[in-house]
Motif scaffolding. Structure first.
Motif, PDB file in Angstrom:
ATOM      1  N   LEU A  60      -3.350   6.987 -11.984  1.00  0.00           N
ATOM      2  CA  LEU A  60      -4.532   6.162 -11.708  1.00  0.00           C
ATOM      3  C   LEU A  60      -5.535   6.213 -12.858  1.00  0.00           C
ATOM      4  O   LEU A  60      -6.209   5.230 -13.139  1.00  0.00           O
ATOM      5  CB  LEU A  60      -5.192   6.677 -10.419  1.00  0.00           C
ATOM      6  N   ARG A  71       4.170   7.024 -13.384  1.00  0.00           N
ATOM      7  CA  ARG A  71       4.490   6.085 -12.306  1.00  0.00           C
ATOM      8  C   ARG A  71       6.002   6.026 -12.068  1.00  0.00           C
ATOM      9  O   ARG A  71       6.477   5.911 -10.935  1.00  0.00           O
ATOM     10  CB  ARG A  71       3.923   4.701 -12.653  1.00  0.00           C
ATOM     11  N   PHE A  78       8.846   3.800  -3.583  1.00  0.00           N
ATOM     12  CA  PHE A  78       7.865   2.884  -2.994  1.00  0.00           C
ATOM     13  C   PHE A  78       8.290   1.423  -3.053  1.00  0.00           C
ATOM     14  O   PHE A  78       7.519   0.544  -2.699  1.00  0.00           O
ATOM     15  CB  PHE A  78       6.502   3.086  -3.666  1.00  0.00           C
ATOM     16  N   ILE A 122       2.375   9.218   5.452  1.00  0.00           N
ATOM     17  CA  ILE A 122       2.411   9.752   4.084  1.00  0.00           C
ATOM     18  C   ILE A 122       2.767  11.246   4.113  1.00  0.00           C
ATOM     19  O   ILE A 122       3.479  11.743   3.230  1.00  0.00           O
ATOM     20  CB  ILE A 122       1.116   9.445   3.287  1.00  0.00           C
ATOM     21  N   ALA A 216      -4.738   8.484  -1.849  1.00  0.00           N
ATOM     22  CA  ALA A 216      -4.694   7.023  -2.058  1.00  0.00           C
ATOM     23  C   ALA A 216      -4.157   6.315  -0.831  1.00  0.00           C
ATOM     24  O   ALA A 216      -4.525   5.184  -0.539  1.00  0.00           O
ATOM     25  CB  ALA A 216      -3.822   6.689  -3.267  1.00  0.00           C
ATOM     26  N   THR A 220      -7.579   4.224   2.631  1.00  0.00           N
ATOM     27  CA  THR A 220      -7.424   2.799   2.350  1.00  0.00           C
ATOM     28  C   THR A 220      -6.694   2.074   3.483  1.00  0.00           C
ATOM     29  O   THR A 220      -7.146   1.038   3.962  1.00  0.00           O
ATOM     30  CB  THR A 220      -6.625   2.601   1.054  1.00  0.00           C
ATOM     31  N   GLY A 320      -5.474  -4.738  -6.361  1.00  0.00           N
ATOM     32  CA  GLY A 320      -5.658  -4.711  -7.811  1.00  0.00           C
ATOM     33  C   GLY A 320      -4.704  -5.687  -8.484  1.00  0.00           C
ATOM     34  O   GLY A 320      -4.174  -6.611  -7.846  1.00  0.00           O
ATOM     35  N   CYS A 326      -1.392  -1.565  -7.038  1.00  0.00           N
ATOM     36  CA  CYS A 326      -1.148  -0.493  -6.068  1.00  0.00           C
ATOM     37  C   CYS A 326       0.334  -0.173  -5.867  1.00  0.00           C
ATOM     38  O   CYS A 326       1.119  -1.021  -5.437  1.00  0.00           O
ATOM     39  CB  CYS A 326      -1.777  -0.885  -4.729  1.00  0.00           C
ATOM     40  N   GLY A 328       1.439   1.724  -3.616  1.00  0.00           N
ATOM     41  CA  GLY A 328       1.723   1.810  -2.184  1.00  0.00           C
ATOM     42  C   GLY A 328       1.611   0.477  -1.457  1.00  0.00           C
ATOM     43  O   GLY A 328       1.689   0.447  -0.220  1.00  0.00           O
ATOM     44  N   LEU A 331       4.212  -0.267   1.162  1.00  0.00           N
ATOM     45  CA  LEU A 331       4.059   0.667   2.289  1.00  0.00           C
ATOM     46  C   LEU A 331       2.849   0.264   3.144  1.00  0.00           C
ATOM     47  O   LEU A 331       2.945   0.185   4.373  1.00  0.00           O
ATOM     48  CB  LEU A 331       3.889   2.094   1.747  1.00  0.00           C
TER      49      LEU A 331
HETATM   50  C1  HEM Z   1      -3.641   1.841  -6.876  1.00  0.00           C
HETATM   51  C2  HEM Z   1      -5.605  -0.448  -3.088  1.00  0.00           C
HETATM   52  C3  HEM Z   1      -2.623   1.902  -0.072  1.00  0.00           C
HETATM   53  C4  HEM Z   1      -1.030   4.533  -3.773  1.00  0.00           C
HETATM   54  C5  HEM Z   1      -4.389   0.988  -6.110  1.00  0.00           C
HETATM   55  C6  HEM Z   1      -5.322   0.019  -6.632  1.00  0.00           C
HETATM   56  C7  HEM Z   1      -5.880  -0.611  -5.571  1.00  0.00           C
HETATM   57  C8  HEM Z   1      -5.296  -0.052  -4.372  1.00  0.00           C
HETATM   58  C9  HEM Z   1      -6.946  -1.690  -5.595  1.00  0.00           C
HETATM   59  C10 HEM Z   1      -5.609  -0.260  -8.106  1.00  0.00           C
HETATM   60  C11 HEM Z   1      -6.398   0.845  -8.762  1.00  0.00           C
HETATM   61  C12 HEM Z   1      -6.778   0.494 -10.193  1.00  0.00           C
HETATM   62  O1  HEM Z   1      -6.355  -0.534 -10.729  1.00  0.00           O
HETATM   63  O2  HEM Z   1      -7.554   1.264 -10.796  1.00  0.00           O
HETATM   64  C13 HEM Z   1      -4.969   0.001  -1.953  1.00  0.00           C
HETATM   65  C14 HEM Z   1      -5.217  -0.507  -0.625  1.00  0.00           C
HETATM   66  C15 HEM Z   1      -4.373   0.159   0.223  1.00  0.00           C
HETATM   67  C16 HEM Z   1      -3.593   1.083  -0.570  1.00  0.00           C
HETATM   68  C17 HEM Z   1      -6.240  -1.585  -0.278  1.00  0.00           C
HETATM   69  C18 HEM Z   1      -4.186   0.025   1.701  1.00  0.00           C
HETATM   70  C19 HEM Z   1      -4.550  -0.966   2.374  1.00  0.00           C
HETATM   71  C20 HEM Z   1      -1.895   2.776  -0.812  1.00  0.00           C
HETATM   72  C21 HEM Z   1      -0.835   3.612  -0.297  1.00  0.00           C
HETATM   73  C22 HEM Z   1      -0.397   4.361  -1.345  1.00  0.00           C
HETATM   74  C23 HEM Z   1      -1.171   3.990  -2.515  1.00  0.00           C
HETATM   75  C24 HEM Z   1      -0.320   3.607   1.145  1.00  0.00           C
HETATM   76  C25 HEM Z   1       0.715   5.358  -1.342  1.00  0.00           C
HETATM   77  C26 HEM Z   1       0.739   6.508  -1.006  1.00  0.00           C
HETATM   78  C27 HEM Z   1      -1.627   4.042  -4.910  1.00  0.00           C
HETATM   79  C28 HEM Z   1      -1.408   4.611  -6.241  1.00  0.00           C
HETATM   80  C29 HEM Z   1      -2.156   3.825  -7.133  1.00  0.00           C
HETATM   81  C30 HEM Z   1      -2.826   2.802  -6.337  1.00  0.00           C
HETATM   82  C31 HEM Z   1      -0.536   5.808  -6.580  1.00  0.00           C
HETATM   83  C32 HEM Z   1      -2.267   3.995  -8.655  1.00  0.00           C
HETATM   84  C33 HEM Z   1      -1.262   3.094  -9.319  1.00  0.00           C
HETATM   85  C34 HEM Z   1      -1.340   3.165 -10.831  1.00  0.00           C
HETATM   86  O3  HEM Z   1      -2.328   3.669 -11.385  1.00  0.00           O
HETATM   87  O4  HEM Z   1      -0.372   2.719 -11.485  1.00  0.00           O
HETATM   88  N1  HEM Z   1      -4.375   0.906  -4.721  1.00  0.00           N
HETATM   89  N2  HEM Z   1      -3.997   0.963  -1.875  1.00  0.00           N
HETATM   90  N3  HEM Z   1      -2.064   3.018  -2.153  1.00  0.00           N
HETATM   91  N4  HEM Z   1      -2.479   2.962  -5.005  1.00  0.00           N
HETATM   92 FE1  HEM Z   1      -3.148   1.900  -3.467  1.00  0.00          FE
END
Ligand code: HEM
Length: 374
Positions: A60, A71, A78, A122, A216, A220, A320, A326, A328, A331
């Motif tokens: 992140l 990643r 995922f 999770i 994360a 969310t 994003g 994202c 996830g 998921l």
């Molecule tokens: C990244 C939203 C659920 C894991 C992100 C980002 C957003 C986001 C907006 C972009 C962050 C950035 O660009 O700086 C959401 C929303 C969720 C959700 C709205 C649920 C409704 C999840 C779930 C997981 C997860 C269930 C898994 C366990 C991650 C990870 C990143 C990420 C690991 C970083 C990806 C990267 O940096 O390449 N999420 N997320 N998220 N999310 Fe989610």
């Protein structure tokens, strides 16, 4: 704001707020100019390197090859197809929770369902006992909290809370990683422990990885389910159309992600001087792309203030965009579909009880603390 001040400096938080769809798109699409690494910021005071949380070592908050290497360790887990294979188990978890929750026709959507559901999911994927979830909630909420009181004393107390939560969480996962290195299982902690033992991850990166996945994926998704219930109970015709199958639940969930985005804002750091809509931004400045505002930009979405469950196309930024899109998302989408279906199946009439709603205490997470229904 979007119209009159599309790019404006926030003196209080010391960052550039960006509200328009095109500008948010440009920022997320150019990680070389707009980095995710807070260490490059001139206005953020970080603790010395040896005292920093392992969260700093995660995908992140890194860019380029390092981001892709991190990643890549879990990406396969995922993918939509891998996630889809677990649907039956997730349905079981949802059904069990609702069997326990619905008492005398009343329940709290957040406390009884939208919070525990993604945490149990999770926790199972990671391979940690879901009974530890009261601790997960405390740690996660502390880590996503943003202080409203910026006095010195409040800031100090806030930093202490964050430091403590981060240390406890690191200690918790340290033990789990050791156990999996000795005795592998079919879970994500094993994948991470193996990558560490093969030197594809440092020890800090492995710890940060577990922490990131836990945090994360829960607050969310809780807010996506909570916000969906809030939108649908406020729009009874939409709820009816989803329940009778005339509009798919998937389409409705996309509109919730746009209309009430659980993640409202991200942060990037300018790596070089750059101009944005005529405004000069210096290297080291923090830039905040407001996903929630861009998701209501009338240049891209017709009648952006209307909640339309059959909106198509719906190119929202809820998860994003670009390299940090994202991980996830498949998921979260599946959890929302299964969770909402389970709620609809059990409740003949879903009505919000009249209390006022309390927003989640965070500047970038959008949702409510409680949502009682009957
Ligand atoms: C990244 C939203 C659920 C894991 C992100 C980002 C957003 C986001 C907006 C972009 C962050 C950035 O660009 O700086 C959401 C929303 C969720 C959700 C709205 C649920 C409704 C999840 C779930 C997981 C997860 C269930 C898994 C366990 C991650 C990870 C990143 C990420 C690991 C970083 C990806 C990267 O940096 O390449 N999420 N997320 N998220 N999310 Fe989610």
């Amino acid at each position: 704001m979007r119209e009159d001040h599309p790019v404006r400096y926030d003196d209080h938080r010391e960052c550039w707020d960006v509200f328009r769809y095109d500008d948010v798109d440009r920022i997320l699409d150019d990680p070389e100019t707009f980095s995710s690494d807070p260490r490059l910021a001139s206005t953020i005071d970080l603790p010395p390197e040896d005292e920093q949380s392992p969260i700093m070592e995660t995908m992140l908050l890194t860019d380029g090859d390092r981001h892709d290497r991190l990643r890549g360790v879990v990406e396969d887990w995922f993918r939509p197809r891998a996630i889809a294979g677990r649907a039956a188990r997730f349905e079981e978890i949802a059904a069990d929770l609702l069997d326990d929750a619905v008492e005398g026709g009343r329940m709290d959507v957040i406390d009884d369902f939208a919070y525990p559901f993604p945490v149990i999911v999770i926790a199972e994927l990671l391979g940690v006992p879901s009974e530890d979830r009261p601790q997960f909630r405390r740690w996660s909420e502390t880590l996503v909290e943003t202080p409203t009181d910026t006095s010195e004393a409040a800031t100090e107390a806030y930093q202490e809370r964050q430091q403590e939560a981060s240390e406890e969480l690191a200690e918790y996962f340290e033990e789990k990683l050791d156990a999996r290195a000795r005795e592998p299982r079919d879970d994500l902690i094993t994948v991470i422990a193996e990558a560490a033992s093969e030197d594809r991850l440092t020890h800090e990166e492995a710890l940060g990885f577990c922490m990131l996945l836990l945090v994360a994926g829960n607050i969310t998704t809780t807010n996506l389910i909570g916000n969906a219930m809030r939108c649908l109970t406020a729009h009874p015709t939409a709820l009816e159309r989803v329940r009778d199958g005339s509009v798919s639940i998937e389409s409705a969930v996309e509109e919730v992600l746009r209309y009430r985005s659980p993640v409202q804002a991200l942060a990037r750091i300018a790596t070089e001087p750059v101009e944005l809509r005529g405004t000069e931004i210096e290297a080291g400045d923090v830039v905040v792309p407001w996903l929630g505002a861009a998701n209501r930009d009338g240049d891209v979405f017709a009648d952006p203030g209307e909640f339309r469950i059959d909106r198509a196309p719906n190119p929202h930024f809820g998860f994003g965009r670009g390299t940090h899109y994202c991980l996830g998302a498949p998921l979260a989408r599946m959890e929302a579909r299964i969770g909402l279906n389970a709620l609809f199946e059990r409740a003949a009439d879903i009505e919000r009880r009249g209390e006022t709603l309390q927003p989640v205490r965070s500047a970038f997470i959008y949702g409510v603390e409680e949502f009682p229904i009957e």
